[in-house]
Scaffold this motif. Structure first.
Motif: not given
Lengths: 129, 130
Positions: B78-79, B32, A82, B35, A89, B41, A43, A78-79, A86, A75, B81, B74, B38, A40
């Protein structure tokens, strides 16, 4: 009731409560989060350096192996992270089992598809014209 | 059987929100939001891979008021989280779980988010001009 009394205490408890999968989820969520800390920060620095850049500059940057590989790792992490987040959640808020199952499948497939799409775009930028 | 007259246990709305509770909810909310970030991105990478006109359209959108608001949101998510996630990793070692430490950590997370967000946008603005 008669059937319940016939069952042993162990038999009544098996299948309820923890599915014995929580530790795995907890652990991989942490491992992916640790991977995402340096990714991060990289990035953010990359986006700052690319702010206002035209496509040619982006392509030239992506032709270097390090940014391309780090972007692919970002990527994936992240996914993955994520989807794990989720998942919790969805598990917490969707009480209906069929809906929960459906949302979980769609969310996971979407995460894999989006990661694949992003990786393909990085490879095309990095290796293509 | 009547059930509406039964006493109910207190629920979320009767509590004054402690700071830690708000930040815990914000951690999930920012996750969330990230996501969605992302997806943005991937969209941006695909536009760049597609060609100059698609990339130009994307850059035009991101440079608009809505695009900049999205990017600012975003960056905050981001920061936040990131800082809150680092605190979670620290908590996982069993440290700083008492109330004074939780409050101190909350202020550090909020401050860290603000500092990182402001520094990033200053860097973007300076880089954009230079």
């Amino acid at each position: 009731m008669a059937e319940t009394r016939m069952r042993s205490p162990l038999g009544q408890a098996v299948g309820l409560g923890s599915a014995k999968e929580g530790v795995e989820h907890w652990w991989v969520l942490r491992v992916s989060s640790i991977a995402l800390v340096p990714l991060t920060l990289w990035f953010v620095i990359a986006v700052i350096s690319l702010a206002g850049a035209d496509r040619a500059a982006l392509v030239a940057w992506m032709h270097h192996p390090l940014p391309a590989v780090l972007m692919i790792l970002l990527l994936v992490a992240t996914f993955y992270h994520g989807a794990l987040g989720l998942q919790v959640v969805i598990e917490d808020y969707i009480a209906n089992e069929a809906l929960r199952m459906g949302m979980m499948i769609i969310m996971r497939l979407a995460a894999v598809a989006l990661a694949a799409l992003g990786i393909f775009a990085v490879l095309k930028l990095s290796l293509g014209a | 059987m009547r059930s509406d007259a039964r006493p109910l246990s207190p629920h979320l709305q009767v509590y004054r929100w402690p700071l830690a509770m708000a930040l815990s909810i914000l951690h999930r909310a920012s996750g969330i939001a990230l996501c969605a970030g992302a997806v943005l991105l991937v969209w941006w990478l695909c536009a760049a891979a597609e060609g100059p006109s698609a990339y130009g359209g994307m850059q035009h959108f991101l440079g608009s008021i809505i695009g900049l608001l999205l990017l600012f949101g975003w960056s905050v998510a981001l920061f936040y989280h990131l800082c809150s996630g680092l605190r979670h990793l620290w908590w996982d070692t069993g440290r700083s779980l008492d109330l004074p430490s939780v409050y101190r950590g909350s202020y550090i997370v909020i401050g860290g988010t603000a500092v990182l967000t402001v520094l990033t946008w200053i860097a973007v603005a300076m880089h954009g001009r230079g």
